[in-house]
Design an enzyme around this catalytic site. Sequence first.
Site, PDB file in Angstrom:
ATOM      1  N   ASP A  88     -55.038  32.606  -8.861  1.00 59.11           N
ATOM      2  CA  ASP A  88     -54.786  32.872 -10.250  1.00 59.11           C
ATOM      3  C   ASP A  88     -56.131  32.871 -10.611  1.00 59.11           C
ATOM      4  O   ASP A  88     -56.570  31.934 -10.253  1.00 59.11           O
ATOM      5  CB  ASP A  88     -53.940  32.948 -10.816  1.00 59.11           C
ATOM      6  CG  ASP A  88     -52.468  32.616 -10.635  1.00 59.11           C
ATOM      7  OD1 ASP A  88     -52.130  33.986 -10.255  1.00 59.11           O
ATOM      8  OD2 ASP A  88     -51.448  32.123 -11.593  1.00 59.11           O
TER       9      ASP A  88
ATOM     10  N   GLU B 232     -50.959  30.303  -3.501  1.00 59.20           N
ATOM     11  CA  GLU B 232     -50.705  30.151  -4.413  1.00 59.20           C
ATOM     12  C   GLU B 232     -49.517  30.593  -4.853  1.00 59.20           C
ATOM     13  O   GLU B 232     -48.788  31.743  -5.911  1.00 59.20           O
ATOM     14  CB  GLU B 232     -51.478  29.885  -5.737  1.00 59.20           C
ATOM     15  CG  GLU B 232     -51.246  28.806  -7.287  1.00 59.20           C
ATOM     16  CD  GLU B 232     -51.989  28.895  -8.345  1.00 59.20           C
ATOM     17  OE1 GLU B 232     -52.754  29.981  -7.702  1.00 59.20           O
ATOM     18  OE2 GLU B 232     -51.712  29.145  -9.282  1.00 59.20           O
TER      19      GLU B 232
ATOM     20  N   ASP C 127     -57.278  32.149 -12.997  1.00 62.56           N
ATOM     21  CA  ASP C 127     -57.306  30.974 -14.338  1.00 62.56           C
ATOM     22  C   ASP C 127     -57.901  29.740 -14.151  1.00 62.56           C
ATOM     23  O   ASP C 127     -58.282  29.816 -12.349  1.00 62.56           O
ATOM     24  CB  ASP C 127     -56.327  30.905 -15.198  1.00 62.56           C
ATOM     25  CG  ASP C 127     -54.798  30.775 -14.279  1.00 62.56           C
ATOM     26  OD1 ASP C 127     -55.156  30.147 -13.153  1.00 62.56           O
ATOM     27  OD2 ASP C 127     -53.869  30.287 -14.767  1.00 62.56           O
TER      28      ASP C 127
ATOM     29  N   ASP D 259     -56.707  26.512 -13.974  1.00 60.52           N
ATOM     30  CA  ASP D 259     -54.745  26.148 -12.845  1.00 60.52           C
ATOM     31  C   ASP D 259     -55.344  26.542 -11.176  1.00 60.52           C
ATOM     32  O   ASP D 259     -55.516  25.968 -10.379  1.00 60.52           O
ATOM     33  CB  ASP D 259     -53.803  26.823 -13.373  1.00 60.52           C
ATOM     34  CG  ASP D 259     -53.610  25.511 -14.659  1.00 60.52           C
ATOM     35  OD1 ASP D 259     -54.161  24.285 -14.401  1.00 60.52           O
ATOM     36  OD2 ASP D 259     -52.063  26.087 -15.057  1.00 60.52           O
TER      37      ASP D 259
END
Length: 649
Positions: free
Chosen positions: A509, A431, A511, A513
């Site tokens: 990541d 990403e 998290d 998102d």
Amino acid sequence: MAEDKSKKNQKGNYDASNITALEGLEAVRKRPGMYIGSTDEKGLHHLVYEVIDNSIDEHLAGYCDEIVTTIHKDNSLTVKDDGRGIPVGMHQKLQKSALEVVMTVLHAGGKFDKDTYKVSGGLHGVGVSCVNALSAELTATVHRDGKIHQQTYIRGKASTPVELKGETDITGTFVTFYPDDEIFETLEFRFETLAKRLRELSYLNKGLKLLLHDERTDRSETYFSEGGLSEFVQYLDEAKTPLIEKPIHVTGKKENVEVEVAMQYNTSYSENLHAYVNNINTRDGGTHVSGFKRAVNRIFTKYGEENGFFKKLKFKISGEDFREGLTAVVSVKVPEPQFKGQTKGELGNSEVTAIVSQCVGEALSHYLEENPKDSKRIIDKVIIAATARHAARQAREMVQRKNVLTGGGLPGKLSDCTSKDPGESEIFLVEGDSAGGTAKQGRDRQFQAIMPLRGKILNVEKALEHKIYENEEIKNMFLALGVSIEEKDDERHLNIEKLRYHKIIIMCDADVDGSHIVTLILTFFFRYMKPLIENGYIYIATPPLYLVKKGKNSVYCWSEEERQSAIDTYVKGGASEGSIKVQRYKGLGEMNADQLWETTMDPEERKLRRVQIDDFNESDRVFAMLMGDEVPPRRAFIEENARYANVDV
Ligand code: 0RA
């Protein structure tokens, strides 16, 4: 199943049938995998399905309305049914009670009961005697003819005679067993796993009440379906918008083969077909599925042509166009099913194709004549599907032709690895450009390729197919992976012969998102490159959440517990709380190339999660919920799954 003839009978005074019985169950204990698939959690749960399936046979014979499954605190399990009860009279040839024969002789289950063929059966349909063989202890209690009879077995051998335990005014069979710890890697039953199967069985056997009670947590569920397969289809389509009022329901019987089908069209673009033979899921389809597809093709083509609906079309409608946005469950009951293929997930009986095709064909033509409004809606959708597929085909061919023209060139953004051996090559889908850069510095370029994915990935659940081939990131994925979509026998297939990497690793990541992006990418793989998931090529990287530092020492942590225990260890070693520094990694970008390599990319150290689909019904529902446009079920779904936390796709 072949019996083990190589074992010598030590006492030498059994008659022939006894020897077979003894050696039969020893064979089960020697090679349990051959009978129940495996000795892991999956195999453990097969024991339960096997017992329940015997009770379902009683239901299919018309004698059982309710099956109660109870998980006990000590990890034993009881299945109770209200069927006729296993016969307890003397079996003339074997000079044992019928109960003991059923429990201790391989495959003896249906032998007394020639009128009703045995149609149910666990994955392997091996019978309750296998469960007995693989149980440290099993007790069968039979209510029959006003009396309660009971017998106990240890590792498949009777440890008591059939004992009279009292009088009763009910009938039924209760089986309680302790899975053998000498055989199984785990002894812990999972409520969710059993619940899934019982829900499925309730849809497949309408009118049968299935209860599940867990004494460890006092949780209970009841599964009961009046509508059967039609309700199953509605359950599968919970997150989709139906096109016609209610599912089309087909039942029929020919040459001893029972056919039941429910089908519903929705406004989505995916085809969602599930098939069962004798209550067993056939994930690779087979002759029953071919028969179904054949009928749908034939009847809709005829109906469309006779009514002049296809006159303006400049291209041929393909079989898949008739099934876009179709959710269907095909269930057949076949007396002697032949299963084919590596995982035996495909029905082979050739006569079944014509039988299903006829039953479905008759019912469907009838339906189309009776429901002209619904029929028009379906045909309109088919025409849109065909038009879209035509556009998609052109878009796809353009992309794929361009690839050939440019010498099958690789995308500019790909930093390829040196190795050309797919078996050892990996590609990281990363990403963002910046994390992509770090990964490029950190990798071992011999076998690790990096491809950054920029910006928002297309939500393929909501996009028309031809849009997909206009999306840069998706085009790059096809190019980099070396796979292509081809049309053969009127169906599209993913050609993975030239797949360039056998590990495709999604790295985002850690998290919210990041996990959203993982889901988007997974949705794409699920809808357009499913064979990559089925072959086990798709992985998710797991970057650490924390770095706990004390002076020159540091530890990476992947969870709250690990973080706490790292801190505790430093404190125990004499460190003051103030000297310990905890760094929270919010994204890949916060790590330098060395850190990313050590924690997330180095095969020696990293923890990859392999993406597996063990339940295709649930996977389709999960993706439709997470990525589709029906918001209310999504909220309920997330709440439900947050509680039990196992969105394991
Ligand atoms: C053999 C013959 C009959 C029933 C059964 C077995 C039977 C087995 C199981 C296993 C669990 N529950 C069960 N219920 C029944 C036919 C009995 C008859 O003809 O009365």
